[in-house]
Design an enzyme around this catalytic site. Structure first.
Site, PDB file in Angstrom:
ATOM      1  CG  LEU A 200      -1.946   0.977   1.445  1.00 20.86           C
ATOM      2  CD1 LEU A 200      -3.153   0.582   0.595  1.00 20.86           C
ATOM      3  CD2 LEU A 200      -2.377   1.065   2.911  1.00 20.86           C
ATOM      4  CG  HIS A 201       3.046   2.794  -2.996  1.00 20.95           C
ATOM      5  ND1 HIS A 201       2.741   1.600  -3.597  1.00 20.95           N
ATOM      6  CD2 HIS A 201       3.325   3.655  -4.006  1.00 20.95           C
ATOM      7  CE1 HIS A 201       2.831   1.729  -4.903  1.00 20.95           C
ATOM      8  NE2 HIS A 201       3.181   2.971  -5.192  1.00 20.95           N
TER       9      HIS A 201
END
Ligand code: UD1
Ligand code: UDP
Length: 361
Positions: A200-201
């Protein structure tokens, strides 16, 4: 023929590693690292593992706001281009390093070749701005999928467009045999097919506190072991908000891993949750069910084939998808045959012959 290649972010090192191999011997390639990513695990590990030679220039730009980061890259890439006087510029994907390269080259009338052209999410996220502008400034556009080709056509771009497949498929095929040692799973107390992998980024997830909290707090309710190689951007936000220590105990947060260990983690996962473009594609290539933590994807073929589910960011939908999503059926070759880098090198060669001819006449 001289090419300046601009890279700066993790997925670009992976893509460049495949193409640089094919360019070597035929072209004089000058490799420029903007310094967008700079932690060992976000940058140097890929040079160490992927047979990618050290950059000729590291511009050391680092992190900052979009304008600051892109502006500094633009200034420094221009200096390199003025000094090196390349015949063309090579850029990858949709990062700030990409748009800075495209702008610098366009103003100096240096033709640009864009690898991973034509992707669209039809939302105003930073990556969409970067790729639309980069595509419109490029002379050669290398599309990884048929949809990318159609997207460009709808925007009136058809000259110089080539469907070649995805260089990330090339790298997966090439490096799969060298994927990390299984001992890495044991070190993390993970058993094959008994864990979920999450990455997740994306800014639209990390910089919206309500969304981020909803995503991370849903993980405990999935009731599975989850391994989470955490991008520094996400780590910084979660630490600042005091949420990192509140994430469920079923979630193992680890530092970003090198590509070879990442391939192993992906291959052995029972499912992948991600907002990453590259990881969605790799899940498909490896036949691992993928749940995408965004409202849309550029990689629509993976969804159409039934192997990628768009869950968005609502906790309940993520939990249900993680518990119930079971793709079945064929996975057509939407990313080509693993020879995209070869095809790109051939087009570049033909193009360089043309430029040489024009210069000579
Ligand atoms: C960038 C790309 C994104 C791509 C991603 C790949 C843009 C606009 N976004 O996002 O499209 O999916 O790379 O991973 O170019 N940081 C560190 N150490 C590092 C690098 C970053 O601590 O080595 C932290 C900094 O706090 C920085 C933040 O991460 O501000 C974001 O980094 P940045 O490169 O701006 O964007 P990414 O989220 O990595
Ligand atoms: N990746 C990696 N280590 C990690 C996370 C991702 O090597 O800890 C690899 C992943 O396998 C893929 C690429 O990085 O090849 C994707 O990059 P990222 O998710 O950062 O960016 P995106 O593809 O969304 O632009």
């Amino acid at each position: 023929m001289k090419i300046v290649s601009v890279v700066g972010a993790r997925p670009q090192f992976i893509k460049a590693s495949m193409l640089s191999k094919k360019l070597s011997g035929k072209f004089n390639e000058v490799l420029v690292h903007t310094g967008q990513h700079y932690d060992y695990g976000m940058s140097q590990v890929f040079f160490d593992e992927l047979e990618l030679r050290e950059p000729d220039y590291n511009l050391g730009v680092g992190s900052g706001s979009h304008g600051w980061q892109t502006g500094n890259m633009l200034i420094k890439i221009e200096e390199v281009l003025l000094k090196e006087e390349p015949d063309f510029l090579l850029i990858y994907g949709d990062t700030n390093s990409t748009i800075a390269g495209a702008l610098a080259a366009a103003k100096l009338k240096i033709p640009a070749a864009h690898v991973e052209a034509g992707l669209r999410s039809f939302t105003q996220i930073p990556e969409e701005i970067n790729r639309v502008v980069s595509d419109h400034l490029s002379t050669l556009l290398f599309c990884p999928t048929r949809t990318a080709l159609l997207n460009l056509k709808k925007e009136g771009i058809s000259n110089g467009v080539h469907w070649v497949g995805d260089v990330m498929f090339d790298s997966l095929v090439y490096f799969s045999a060298k994927a990390g040692e299984r001992g890495f799973l044991e070190k993390l107390s993970l058993k094959p097919k008994e864990y979920i992998l999450i990455t997740l980024h994306r800014e639209e997830n990390t910089d919206n506190s309500e969304r981020l909290q909803e995503i991370v707090s849903s993980l405990v309710e999935i009731e599975e072991t989850i391994v989470f190689p955490m991008h520094p951007r996400t780590l910084k936000v979660l630490t600042r908000m005091g949420w990192k220590d509140k994430i469920g105990r079923n979630v193992k947060i680890i530092e970003p891993v090198g590509y070879l260990d990442m391939i192993l983690l992906e291959k052995e996962a029972k499912m992948i949750l991600t907002d990453s473009g590259g990881v969605q594609k790799e899940a498909y290539m490896l036949g691992i069910p993928c749940v995408t933590l965004r409202e849309e994807t550029e990689w629509v073929e993976t969804v159409e084939a039934g192997w990628n589910m768009i869950a968005g960011r609502r906790g309940e939908k993520i939990i249900q998808a993680a518990k119930n999503f079971k793709p079945a059926g064929e996975r057509p070759d939407i990313f080509g045959k693993g020879n995209a880098a070869e095809k790109i090198a051939e087009v570049l060669w033909d193009y360089s012959t043309l430029i040489k001819g024009n210069k000579g006449s």
